[in-house]
Every structure is written in C-alpha cells, then in structure tokens.
Design an enzyme around this catalytic site. Sequence first.
Site, short mmCIF file in Angstrom:
data_model
loop_
_atom_site.label_atom_id
_atom_site.label_comp_id
_atom_site.label_asym_id
_atom_site.label_seq_id
_atom_site.Cartn_x
_atom_site.Cartn_y
_atom_site.Cartn_z
N GLU A 178 0.83 -1.22 0.00
CA GLU A 178 0.00 0.00 0.00
C GLU A 178 0.85 1.26 0.00
OE1 GLU A 178 -2.71 0.43 3.32
OE2 GLU A 178 -3.53 2.29 2.54
N LYS A 220 -2.60 -2.05 -3.06
CA LYS A 220 -3.65 -1.21 -2.47
C LYS A 220 -3.27 0.25 -2.68
CE LYS A 220 -6.04 -0.18 1.85
NZ LYS A 220 -6.76 -0.77 2.97
N SER A 262 -9.99 4.02 0.39
CA SER A 262 -10.95 5.12 0.17
C SER A 262 -10.33 6.48 0.50
CB SER A 262 -12.26 4.89 0.93
OG SER A 262 -12.09 4.82 2.32
N GLY A 263 -9.40 6.52 1.43
CA GLY A 263 -8.55 7.70 1.60
C GLY A 263 -9.21 8.99 2.06
N GLY A 264 -10.46 8.92 2.51
CA GLY A 264 -11.15 10.14 2.92
C GLY A 264 -12.22 10.59 1.93
N ARG A 292 -12.71 3.70 6.09
CA ARG A 292 -13.75 4.71 6.39
C ARG A 292 -15.00 4.56 5.53
NH1 ARG A 292 -9.31 9.34 6.13
NH2 ARG A 292 -8.27 7.62 5.09
P1 13P Z 1 -9.45 4.09 4.17
O1 13P Z 1 -10.32 3.33 3.19
O2 13P Z 1 -10.22 4.71 5.30
O3 13P Z 1 -8.49 5.00 3.48
O4 13P Z 1 -8.57 2.99 4.92
C1 13P Z 1 -7.99 2.01 4.21
C2 13P Z 1 -6.72 1.63 4.84
O5 13P Z 1 -6.56 0.52 5.27
C3 13P Z 1 -5.65 2.62 4.91
O6 13P Z 1 -4.46 2.00 5.25
#
Ligand code: 13P
Length: 338
Positions: A178, A220, A262-264, A292
């Site tokens: 990621e 990811k 999703s990142g916010g 999130r």
């Molecule tokens: P979000 O989808 O809230 O960005 O979280 C995914 C995640 O695992 C970030 O490391």
Amino acid sequence: MDKDLLVKTAEGMTARGKGILAADESAGTIKRRFDAINVESTADTRRDYREFMFRSKEAMKKHISGVILYDETIRQKARDGTPLVKLIEQSGSIPGIKVDAGVKPMQRYPGEVYTEGLDGLGKRLEEYFALGARFAKWRAVIDIGSGFPTYACIKTNAHALARYAALCQENNIVPIVEPEVLMDGDHTIERCLEVTEAVLKALYAELYEARVFLEGTVLKPNMIVPGKKSGKKASPAEVAALTVKLFKHCVPVAVPGIAFLSGGQADVEATANLNAINGHAMPWAVTFSYGRALQAAPQKAWGGKAGNVPTAQAAFTHRARMNGLAAKGAWKKELETM
Ligand code: 13P
C-alpha cells in the site's frame, strides 16, 4: 515459499464482486473514530464494535473477501468466547493483519514521513500465520505539498514496502502493498497523477530488485483524484479514465488484483469511483479495501449501544453490497436508497 498458497490467497482476496474490509485502525485511530460518536475506546468496546461487523452474515459471506485486523483484534475473542478470527473464517472470509508500525518523520526532509516496522518482522509474521492470518498490510504514506514528495521519500518508502513484501512471502503470507498518496493537500488531479506515477514506478522497481513474486501480491493504491483542499471535484468518469490509464502504464499484468483504499472520499463517492473504474477493461481484478467508506455509516448507527446493533449491521451490509456491486461495475445510484 509456497507459491500455490500465495496465489490462492491473493485470488481469494480479490474474488469477483467481493472486497476487503480494512478494520485495522490502530489504537489511536479507533479512539478518534469513537470520540466522534461519543464512545469510550476500551478493549471491550473495540471488540463489541468489530464483532458486530464480523457477525453481519450477509455482508461477510457475499461481499467481504478478507478483513485486515490490528494486533489486538487478531488475539481477541467474541463475547461468547469464539476467537474473532474464527468468526471471519466461518463466514468464508480471509483474516489479514496490519504489520507496519506507523509513520515517523524523515530526518532532514521536513513534512515527509517513512513507515517503520521491519525490525523483527519475520518472527511476527510467523506468529500471525499461526494465529490465522493469510495476508498482511503495510501502508506507506506519501504527502503532496510545496517541494514534496522528494525522490528520497518515495525511494525510502518503496524500499521498505519491498523488504516487507519479501518477508511476508517467506512466511506464506500475501503482502498487501500500500503506497498511499494522500488526498489531503490543495493539489490538482494532474499533480496526483504525476506523483502516483513516480510512486508506482519506484515501487515495482523495488519489488523487482527484492525478487518479490508478483502473482502472490495485492496492490492497495489511491485513486487519481484532486486534493481535498483544492476545492475541485472530479467526476467518476474522469477519475476512472486517469486512474486506469496510469495503472496500465505502471502495474504489471502479473499482479492478480488491485484493491483501492478510500482515503477520505465520501462513502458514495468511493463507490461511484470504483464502479466507474470497473467500467473499463483491465487485466487485473479491481476491488475495494475500504476502511472509512465501509465503516462510517455503521459507526454512526451504532453509537456504542447494543440496541443499535441490528441497524448498524444493516448499514454495514448496505455499504458492503454497494461496493461489491461497484467491484463488478454493476452499481447504480438508485440502489443507494436503503
Ligand atoms: P481508508 O479506506 O479509510 O483510506 O482505509 C484504508 C486503509 O486501510 C488505509 O491504510
């Protein structure tokens, strides 16, 4: 390294119409989420919260291929004494584990961070495998601002991701790789594209040098979107066109699957964007690994009260179903009315 097991796990994680639930919030992050709904963060409230998601039968069986856990959670038992890992396995989903140790400032590179956690990682992976984890996650964070990211930051983070990935595979655990380019800044969508390209190119060069078996990995990444503070919004069609075009330039076809963070992004925005991406022909399975965007709605509905669990489970199931459809390019806005 058991290549067959790695391939089987990676394929299971990105099975058609299913995606990953990122429930691996660190102690600090889950406390912030609970503060927002006025729930005290204790080992028991964290267990109760995660237990109701893992017991959401329809969501877990039909739409969730894997769950990323935090160290505390992989060791926890449900109220009736069943290990939480067993609940996940019984639903046909694969348990995974966050193994990075969070970010630290990069000395002499103000504003930039690198991810820690390589020390002793081999031993920890051995233990996590014995506890039931078949995949892991390591999150690198690249921020966009004035004068950064620097090449030093990108290279340092890509190198750590590759070392982590190789260690995972030695322990028959599929690494979720990621490299998150944050959407927090005021940058344009073109700047996000440019930085993500540099990050993905550096990442796959490092994975190559570390002799990582790409068929046994899952990427990811972030989608290509404008920064939150730019005041700009891009349509799902635009996000999808730029994201897919870039990924075709950067991600080898040997990689079996891509599971976006999703990142916010807002819940429905993350779903609509994933759906638009899946409207394109691509050589990989492309799905979600949302934290999130899957959990905001059930968290709010739950509010720490046992009596709200059925409503909270329904909210979780709805988002899981919507994202499962988006993973097939079969989501429609009209389906959002529960
Ligand atoms: P979000 O989808 O809230 O960005 O979280 C995914 C995640 O695992 C970030 O490391």
